[in-house]
Design a protein around this motif. Structure first.
Motif, short mmCIF file in Angstrom:
data_model
loop_
_atom_site.label_atom_id
_atom_site.label_comp_id
_atom_site.label_asym_id
_atom_site.label_seq_id
_atom_site.Cartn_x
_atom_site.Cartn_y
_atom_site.Cartn_z
N TRP A 1 0.82 -1.20 0.00
CA TRP A 1 0.00 0.00 0.00
C TRP A 1 0.87 1.27 0.00
O TRP A 1 0.60 2.22 -0.74
N HIS A 2 1.91 1.27 0.79
CA HIS A 2 2.80 2.44 0.81
C HIS A 2 3.45 2.64 -0.56
O HIS A 2 3.54 3.78 -1.05
N TRP B 1 -7.46 8.58 -2.64
CA TRP B 1 -8.24 7.75 -1.73
C TRP B 1 -7.80 6.30 -1.88
O TRP B 1 -7.54 5.82 -2.99
N SER C 1 -6.53 -0.08 5.79
CA SER C 1 -6.79 0.51 7.10
C SER C 1 -5.61 0.31 8.04
O SER C 1 -5.25 1.21 8.81
N ALA D 1 -2.99 2.73 7.01
CA ALA D 1 -3.34 4.09 7.43
C ALA D 1 -3.11 4.30 8.92
O ALA D 1 -2.69 5.37 9.36
N LEU E 1 0.02 5.69 6.57
CA LEU E 1 -0.23 5.88 5.15
C LEU E 1 -1.00 7.18 4.94
O LEU E 1 -2.06 7.38 5.54
N GLU E 2 -0.48 8.06 4.09
CA GLU E 2 -1.09 9.37 3.90
C GLU E 2 -1.98 9.39 2.67
O GLU E 2 -1.52 9.40 1.54
N LEU F 1 -10.36 6.73 3.08
CA LEU F 1 -10.34 5.28 2.87
C LEU F 1 -11.74 4.79 2.59
O LEU F 1 -12.71 5.25 3.20
N ILE G 1 -7.04 5.95 12.96
CA ILE G 1 -7.01 6.51 11.61
C ILE G 1 -7.63 7.90 11.61
O ILE G 1 -8.79 8.07 11.98
N ALA H 1 -7.77 9.96 8.78
CA ALA H 1 -8.43 10.25 7.51
C ALA H 1 -9.88 9.77 7.55
O ALA H 1 -10.21 8.79 8.23
N GLN I 1 -13.22 7.79 6.72
CA GLN I 1 -13.41 6.40 6.32
C GLN I 1 -14.86 6.17 5.90
O GLN I 1 -15.78 6.59 6.60
#
Length: 215
Positions: free
Chosen positions: A81-82, A98, A110, A113, A117-118, A122, A146, A148, A150
């Motif tokens: 993911w990164h 996203w 998740s 994040a 993870l930026e 999500l 998290i 961000a 969701q």
């Protein structure tokens, strides 16, 4: 197109599929445990997002690239993911981004994040809250960390979230999260007695993402 993920035993080249949009941002999409990035559900989902103006990046996890059917260590998926976000930022540096994933792919997003993870938000396409019939094994401890926004897109008949009140409690404990319900939907949003092709089912969820991105 590919990008590399550095794993303890060496780099793995990851297959990708980029879908060009009209500048509304980029949605990165990971597959579920049992299927790769070419699953019709994901193809229909990303095609519909492209039509709505979003660019998309579908990608595989390392175990799929290595010809295995079962997921490897979570750390490998988190590293992927990164690497996917890094790759997408080089390709479209001006875009909001996203992270979306079907079941396992969303859960791995998740976890990434929660570890930094930026992304701008999500999107979980059937979050696997627990194994079927095992509500005593919830996978929720990391979710409140998290920051961000969701979005949990969930079928009301999904065996991975029964009882649904348990998911509602988990989402309420998050910093910024909400649920979009698919009435009668199962884990892949199939509805009993109403057969639709998987790509059509995936496409039907794209407007929910559009609404979430706009908010």
């Amino acid at each position: 197109m590919t990008f590399d993920v550095e794993l303890p035993k060496g780099a793995v080249s990851i297959s990708t599929e980029w879908g060009e949009g009209a500048g509304r941002g980029t949605v990165l999409v990971a597959h579920g445990a049992g299927g790769g990035m070419e699953h019709p559900f994901l193809v229909g989902f990303t095609d519909a997002l492209n039509d709505l103006g979003f660019s998309t990046l579908r990608f595989n996890f390392p175990y799929r690239e290595q010809g295995r059917r079962m997921p490897g260590p979570a750390a490998h998926a988190i590293a992927t993911w990164h690497a996917a976000v890094k790759y997408a930022r080089v390709r479209a540096p001006e875009h909001a981004m996203w992270a979306a994933g079907k079941s396992y792919g969303g859960r791995m997003a998740s976890m990434a994040a929660a570890e930094g993870l930026e992304v701008d938000g999500l999107i979980y396409l059937g979050y696997p809250l627990h194994p079927p019939a095992r509500p005593d094994k919830p996978r929720v401890e990391h979710l409140p960390a998290i920051a961000a926004p969701q979005l949990f897109i969930e079928g009301t008949n999904d065996p991975f979230i029964q009882p649904v009140a348990q998911l509602e409690e988990a989402v309420a404990a998050c910093q910024n999260a909400r649920i979009a319900w698919s009435d009668g939907g199962g884990h892949s949003f199939e509805v009993k007695g109403h057969k639709r092709p998987a790509d059509e089912v995936g496409a039907s969820l794209a407007p929910l993402v559009e609404e979430f991105a706009a908010s």
